[in-house]
Design a protein around this motif. Structure first.
Motif, PDB file in Angstrom:
ATOM      1  N   TYR A 369       0.839  -1.206   0.000  1.00 22.33           N
ATOM      2  CA  TYR A 369       0.000   0.000   0.000  1.00 22.33           C
ATOM      3  C   TYR A 369       0.870   1.251   0.000  1.00 22.33           C
ATOM      4  CZ  TYR A 369      -2.627   3.884   1.961  1.00 22.33           C
ATOM      5  OH  TYR A 369      -3.148   5.134   2.203  1.00 22.33           O
ATOM      6  N   THR A 372       2.150   2.539  -3.244  1.00 28.16           N
ATOM      7  CA  THR A 372       1.301   3.305  -4.171  1.00 28.16           C
ATOM      8  C   THR A 372       1.655   4.788  -4.143  1.00 28.16           C
ATOM      9  OG1 THR A 372      -0.494   3.720  -2.585  1.00 28.16           O
ATOM     10  CG2 THR A 372      -0.606   1.679  -3.862  1.00 28.16           C
ATOM     11  N   TRP A 382      -3.761   6.347 -10.882  1.00 28.35           N
ATOM     12  CA  TRP A 382      -4.848   5.377 -10.933  1.00 28.35           C
ATOM     13  C   TRP A 382      -4.987   4.859 -12.356  1.00 28.35           C
ATOM     14  CZ3 TRP A 382      -9.148   6.963 -13.907  1.00 28.35           C
ATOM     15  CH2 TRP A 382      -9.166   8.331 -14.263  1.00 28.35           C
ATOM     16  N   GLY A 383      -5.874   3.901 -12.507  1.00 28.72           N
ATOM     17  CA  GLY A 383      -6.084   3.314 -13.830  1.00 28.72           C
ATOM     18  C   GLY A 383      -5.051   2.245 -14.117  1.00 28.72           C
ATOM     19  N   LYS A 384      -5.027   1.814 -15.354  1.00 34.08           N
ATOM     20  CA  LYS A 384      -4.082   0.756 -15.716  1.00 34.08           C
ATOM     21  C   LYS A 384      -2.638   1.207 -15.478  1.00 34.08           C
ATOM     22  CE  LYS A 384      -2.865  -2.383 -19.508  1.00 34.08           C
ATOM     23  NZ  LYS A 384      -2.146  -3.255 -18.580  1.00 34.08           N
ATOM     24  N   HIS A 386      -1.486   2.855 -13.055  1.00 32.66           N
ATOM     25  CA  HIS A 386      -1.135   2.567 -11.665  1.00 32.66           C
ATOM     26  C   HIS A 386      -0.670   1.119 -11.508  1.00 32.66           C
ATOM     27  CE1 HIS A 386      -1.544   1.455  -7.482  1.00 32.66           C
ATOM     28  NE2 HIS A 386      -2.367   0.519  -7.889  1.00 32.66           N
ATOM     29  N   LYS A 387      -1.487   0.227 -12.049  1.00 30.03           N
ATOM     30  CA  LYS A 387      -1.178  -1.204 -11.908  1.00 30.03           C
ATOM     31  C   LYS A 387       0.139  -1.541 -12.612  1.00 30.03           C
ATOM     32  CE  LYS A 387      -4.567  -4.802 -11.834  1.00 30.03           C
ATOM     33  NZ  LYS A 387      -5.668  -5.432 -12.573  1.00 30.03           N
ATOM     34  N   ARG A 391       3.561  -3.159 -10.894  1.00 31.51           N
ATOM     35  CA  ARG A 391       4.166  -4.413 -11.361  1.00 31.51           C
ATOM     36  C   ARG A 391       5.586  -4.192 -11.884  1.00 31.51           C
ATOM     37  NH1 ARG A 391      -1.386  -6.566 -13.936  1.00 31.51           N
ATOM     38  NH2 ARG A 391      -1.213  -4.567 -14.993  1.00 31.51           N
TER      39      ARG A 391
ATOM     40  N   GLN B  67     -12.508   1.610 -12.179  1.00 32.52           N
ATOM     41  CA  GLN B  67     -11.698   2.441 -13.074  1.00 32.52           C
ATOM     42  C   GLN B  67     -10.359   2.789 -12.429  1.00 32.52           C
ATOM     43  OE1 GLN B  67     -12.405   3.161 -16.307  1.00 32.52           O
ATOM     44  NE2 GLN B  67     -14.048   1.712 -15.852  1.00 32.52           N
ATOM     45  N   ILE B  68     -10.335   2.907 -11.116  1.00 32.23           N
ATOM     46  CA  ILE B  68      -9.103   3.280 -10.405  1.00 32.23           C
ATOM     47  C   ILE B  68      -8.114   2.118 -10.444  1.00 32.23           C
ATOM     48  CG2 ILE B  68      -8.168   3.816  -8.117  1.00 32.23           C
ATOM     49  CD1 ILE B  68     -10.796   5.473  -7.681  1.00 32.23           C
ATOM     50  N   ILE B  69      -8.626   0.906 -10.199  1.00 31.03           N
ATOM     51  CA  ILE B  69      -7.785  -0.288 -10.386  1.00 31.03           C
ATOM     52  C   ILE B  69      -8.565  -1.267 -11.261  1.00 31.03           C
ATOM     53  CG2 ILE B  69      -6.457  -2.132  -9.292  1.00 31.03           C
ATOM     54  CD1 ILE B  69      -6.223  -0.507  -6.804  1.00 31.03           C
ATOM     55  N   PRO B  70      -8.397  -1.155 -12.566  1.00 31.11           N
ATOM     56  CA  PRO B  70      -9.198  -1.980 -13.473  1.00 31.11           C
ATOM     57  C   PRO B  70      -8.687  -3.420 -13.565  1.00 31.11           C
ATOM     58  CG  PRO B  70      -7.712  -0.569 -14.722  1.00 31.11           C
ATOM     59  CD  PRO B  70      -7.489  -0.241 -13.277  1.00 31.11           C
ATOM     60  N   ARG B  71      -9.582  -4.300 -13.917  1.00 33.15           N
ATOM     61  CA  ARG B  71      -9.175  -5.685 -14.187  1.00 33.15           C
ATOM     62  C   ARG B  71      -8.409  -5.721 -15.506  1.00 33.15           C
ATOM     63  NH1 ARG B  71     -14.046  -9.569 -15.082  1.00 33.15           N
ATOM     64  NH2 ARG B  71     -14.376  -9.199 -12.861  1.00 33.15           N
ATOM     65  N   ASP B  72      -7.296  -6.444 -15.548  1.00 33.74           N
ATOM     66  CA  ASP B  72      -6.664  -6.766 -16.834  1.00 33.74           C
ATOM     67  C   ASP B  72      -6.352  -8.257 -16.774  1.00 33.74           C
ATOM     68  OD1 ASP B  72      -4.529  -6.587 -15.059  1.00 33.74           O
ATOM     69  OD2 ASP B  72      -3.607  -4.854 -16.016  1.00 33.74           O
ATOM     70  N   ASP B  73      -5.131  -8.660 -16.996  1.00 28.80           N
ATOM     71  CA  ASP B  73      -4.886 -10.098 -16.886  1.00 28.80           C
ATOM     72  C   ASP B  73      -4.938 -10.581 -15.446  1.00 28.80           C
ATOM     73  OD1 ASP B  73      -2.668  -8.422 -16.832  1.00 28.80           O
ATOM     74  OD2 ASP B  73      -1.269 -10.079 -17.082  1.00 28.80           O
ATOM     75  N   VAL B  74      -4.855  -9.659 -14.470  1.00 23.73           N
ATOM     76  CA  VAL B  74      -5.221 -10.023 -13.096  1.00 23.73           C
ATOM     77  C   VAL B  74      -6.396  -9.166 -12.661  1.00 23.73           C
ATOM     78  CG1 VAL B  74      -2.893 -10.776 -12.444  1.00 23.73           C
ATOM     79  CG2 VAL B  74      -3.598  -8.432 -12.036  1.00 23.73           C
ATOM     80  N   GLY B  75      -7.004  -9.570 -11.563  1.00 23.83           N
ATOM     81  CA  GLY B  75      -8.234  -8.933 -11.129  1.00 23.83           C
ATOM     82  C   GLY B  75      -8.042  -7.473 -10.763  1.00 23.83           C
ATOM     83  N   GLY B  76      -9.140  -6.751 -10.683  1.00 26.68           N
ATOM     84  CA  GLY B  76      -9.118  -5.348 -10.308  1.00 26.68           C
ATOM     85  C   GLY B  76      -9.809  -5.118  -8.978  1.00 26.68           C
ATOM     86  N   THR B 130     -13.561   7.172 -17.905  1.00 26.53           N
ATOM     87  CA  THR B 130     -12.230   7.740 -17.651  1.00 26.53           C
ATOM     88  C   THR B 130     -12.258   9.253 -17.779  1.00 26.53           C
ATOM     89  OG1 THR B 130     -11.291   5.739 -18.565  1.00 26.53           O
ATOM     90  CG2 THR B 130      -9.807   7.586 -18.326  1.00 26.53           C
ATOM     91  N   MET B 163      -6.811   2.017  -2.943  1.00 30.16           N
ATOM     92  CA  MET B 163      -5.491   1.408  -2.768  1.00 30.16           C
ATOM     93  C   MET B 163      -5.427   0.628  -1.452  1.00 30.16           C
ATOM     94  SD  MET B 163      -4.047   2.242  -5.500  1.00 30.16           S
ATOM     95  CE  MET B 163      -4.399   3.397  -6.825  1.00 30.16           C
ATOM     96  N   MET B 183      -0.329 -10.495  -7.445  1.00 29.38           N
ATOM     97  CA  MET B 183       0.031  -9.671  -8.603  1.00 29.38           C
ATOM     98  C   MET B 183       1.484  -9.206  -8.515  1.00 29.38           C
ATOM     99  SD  MET B 183      -1.674  -6.055  -9.836  1.00 29.38           S
ATOM    100  CE  MET B 183      -0.689  -4.861  -8.941  1.00 29.38           C
TER     101      MET B 183
END
Lengths: 546, 202
Positions: A369, A372, A382-384, A386-387, A391, B67-76, B130, B163, B183
């Protein structure tokens, strides 16, 4: 309620207070040690990041508000979980329960900053009234009694030491090994960070197992050393020390002849008590100690105990952190805690045209956390994106940073608020002032070295972290508000931590620091605890000090 | 799975909330039979599986968090149960001081979206969602429905809580099955060191 008279009452069971209590109790004085918080145990929070980051896990709780400066002359009420509070934990051991546990000695120059650099404009930069050599035996005592793992053989800037560390240094983690190679190539002198943590079993406590959760957490296996698991149990074991927890001290009473008579405090049920004592030691940290003195008004000291010349609460300092980080193609993360393993002292002093400097080191593991908030300026939060950042960087982050030694300012200070009071009706501390403009210059210089180091170690996409403004004195590692000195008109205590004009009132915490070094200050606070304790005992003549 | 719930909710139903739904069903019977004294809180008839949010609020918040943490190849955020973290903590936990902020902020958010797109947020395309969030993040939306909290402050708050729910301990309601730790490739529980550890202490 009147408590039984004792030889000494110590206010605050953190690094400084715990040590003084133990030194006095071991010398046969009867001691009462007062702590505003309680005992914290690992089981209360486990390895729960949210609990430790969001809750008032180590206190102080909402009953202890402060006033934080918003703009000059404006303050807002804050509690300890909010920014601007400049928190120190309220529990037995205070910050030593859950700190990162770096066990640094300050360098010789850190005790004579004015002699080394002169006095920058508008500052109160000065030399300490004691030298490194004076404090060296007490650093050694702290390293042995509390327990430090380290090895300075590869650090040519290390101040002289009489004996080696009692425990071998921790090995470098993967990031540390990358940074070691880079330092060698740059011609810098890397060495393992000295840690108040057991690299081998020590004095009946376990060796560290390298878990992920260190800074911010109490140790699961008692391998991290603080006052709560060393000197305070030792003080209690003498039979001469009584620890009272969840009590809040409101005032030190000073009589008409300039002697401290004892302290008033409230217990956990808000009952008022009077604790008389032959001598009083304040160890509440740089903010609370200053607040307590300012709230201790008497006919002899109408502006607060020891405050005849308006120096109590002045020169509030912390550390201005700066650093650099980036992405390494190779994984830097090996899941071996605590994470911070390697440092250099090449830039603490001797930087051309710069007043002082900082050590540089790699960081503790940043849990998911908190990670972040690890972002370059302007990055999407945020959004993709962020992820993807989490990673890409979580196991590939390469980072170093350092605590820049600040330049004290008379105007940066702790006062008591004229209107706002805490749960017990005690006027609260309010912090005001700024950092000296030169500090930003030093920070930019240190951050540039940090950038060189991570780049040489293989980082790309590098960004640096340097504060943008001068607002906000205090923050982390607060110090300096009751500086020691030989001139009673420009300091609060003498070189032994004894408050000028009040012969039986002492201070033993970061308040005493004339300057705060370019290092984490815990071991220096501990060494000062032994130093102050030693001189109290030496001066003790049974019933009252000389 | 309760077919009466909107689709966006079905993925967010945990075993706990499913249990509560079952209890609601039972309660319907019980209340009809005059048995509300057994579960007095159920007699209020508050719909939905949430402790604090109404179904409509939760549906909107789930869509924002996703939308803040969207699902892609792993969960959101939805897969990790972020809504249950926020709901639990706002109802009676670490975030309870933010309860009024959520109530007012979600209503202002709903009005903002309706005014700009003449549609509910949940019905918008990903691109449109978005765009709405970027507008609010930058405080560029019509300020009329927003008093306290301000739109950008509200968005920052929701981002931070998302988060927390995604990366925090599952004991607080989110991070289902340590989804985020998987992840990041982090073991949980930690094994390192423990397999060789022998305490010196009794």
């Amino acid at each position: 309620m009147n408590q039984r008279h004792v030889n000494a009452v110590v206010v605050g069971a953190g690094a400084g207070g715990g040590i003084v209590a133990k030194e006095l109790a071991a010398a046969g004085l009867s001691v009462v040690l007062l702590e505003r918080g309680g005992w914290i145990s690992f089981e209360q929070h486990d390895h729960d990041e949210l609990f430790t980051r969001l809750q008032l896990a180590y206190g102080p709780d909402e009953r202890h508000p402060r006033m934080a400066q918003t703009t000059p002359g404006q303050w807002r009420r804050v509690i300890s979980s909010e920014s601007g509070y400049s928190n120190n934990a309220a529990c037995v051991g205070s910050g030593t329960v859950f700190y990162g546990a770096m066990g640094w000695r300050f360098m010789e120059q850190d005790f004579r900053m004015r002699t080394t650099y002169g006095v920058p404009e508008n500052s109160t930069l000065d030399d300490w009234p004691i030298s490194y050599a004076d404090l060296e035996p007490f650093y050694e005592k702290a390293e042995r009694e509390i327990g430090v793992s380290g090895d300075m053989t590869t650090n040519p800037f290390s101040p002289p030491r009489q004996r080696p560390y009692p425990m071998p240094a921790f090995p470098y983690n993967r990031e540390g090994r990358m940074l070691k190679g880079a330092a060698d190539r740059l011609g810098w002198h890397a060495f393992p960070i000295p840690m108040l943590r057991n690299s081998v079993p020590y004095r009946g406590r376990n060796a560290c197992i390298g878990c992920r959760y260190c800074v911010g957490f109490a140790c699961e296996i008692n391998a991290k050393n603080g006052s709560h698991n060393t000197v305070i149990p030792a003080a209690l074991a003498t039979g001469n020390c009584e620890l009272r927890i969840n009590v809040m001290v409101s005032e030190v009473t000073v009589d008409e002849r300039g002697r401290a008579r004892g302290v008033h405090y409230f217990d956990g049920q808000d009952q008022a008590h009077w604790q008389p004592a032959d001598l009083v030691v304040l160890a509440g940290g740089a903010i609370e100690t200053a607040r307590l003195l300012l709230n201790s008004k008497s006919p002899l000291f109408p502006n607060g105990a020891g405050n005849r010349h308006d120096w109590v609460g002045r020169n509030l300092q912390g550390h201005t952190y700066c650093g650099a980080e980036g992405h390494a193609a190779e994984e830097t993360y090996d899941d071996v805690g605590a994470g911070a393993t390697i440092a250099i002292s090449d830039f603490n002093h001797g930087n051309p045209g710069v007043c002082g400097g900082a050590m540089l080191c790699n960081g503790f593991i940043v849990t998911p956390y908190s990670f972040t908030r690890v972002r370059p300026p302007g990055a999407a939060r945020w959004g993709k994106a962020h992820k993807d950042f989490q990673r890409r960087y979580f196991k590939h982050r390469l980072e170093v940073h350092g605590p820049v030694q600040e330049i004290p300012l008379f105007e940066s200070r702790v006062e008591v608020d004229p209107a706002v009071r805490d749960h017990w009706g005690i006027p609260v501390a309010r912090m005001g002032g700024r950092r000296h403009p030169l500090v930003l210059e030093i920070a930019r210089f240190i951050a540039a070295q940090a950038e060189n180091w991570v780049r040489e170690a293989g980082a790309t996409d590098i960004w640096t972290r340097v504060p943008t403004g001068l607002q906000g004195a205090g923050g982390q590692h607060q110090a300096g508000t009751c500086r020691m000195g030989s001139d009673p008109t420009t300091s609060v205590t003498d070189r032994h931590g004894r408050v000028h004009e009040i012969d039986n009132l002492y201070i033993s915490d970061g308040s005493l620091h004339v300057t705060n070094g370019g290092f984490n200050p815990a071991l220096t606070i501990m060494a000062l605890g032994y130093w102050v304790g030693h001189h109290i005992v030496q001066d003790w003549r049974g019933g009252r000090p000389r | 799975m309760n077919p009466a719930l909107p689709a966006s909710h079905r993925t967010a139903v945990t075993r706990r909330s499913a249990l509560k739904l079952t209890m609601m069903g039972l309660a319907g019977t019980a209340v009809g039979a005059g048995g509300s004294a057994v579960f007095p809180w159920l007699a209020k008839g508050r719909p939905g599986p949430y402790r604090f949010f109404t179904d409509a609020e939760a549906e909107l918040l789930v869509a924002i968090c996703e939308q803040i943490i969207p699902r892609d190849d792993v969960g959101g955020a939805t897969d990790a149960g972020v809504i249950h973290y926020i709901d639990r903590q706002v109802a009676a936990g670490m975030l309870r001081e933010h309860a009024p902020t959520y109530r007012r902020g979600l209503e202002a958010f709903r009005l903002t979206c309706l005014a700009a797109h003449q549609a509910a947020f949940t019905e918008l395309s990903t691109e449109a969602k978005t765009e709405v969030l970027r507008t609010i993040e930058a405080a560029r939306a019509d300020p009329a429905p927003w008093g306290e909290p301000a739109q950008d402050a509200f968005f920052r708050l929701v981002v931070d809580h998302t988060m927390q729910g995604f990366y925090g301990s599952p004991r607080h309601g989110g991070n289902r099955g340590y989804l985020s730790y998987r992840m990041l490739g982090l073991d949980y529980p930690q094994v390192l060191g423990r397999n060789k550890f022998r305490s010196l202490e009794p």
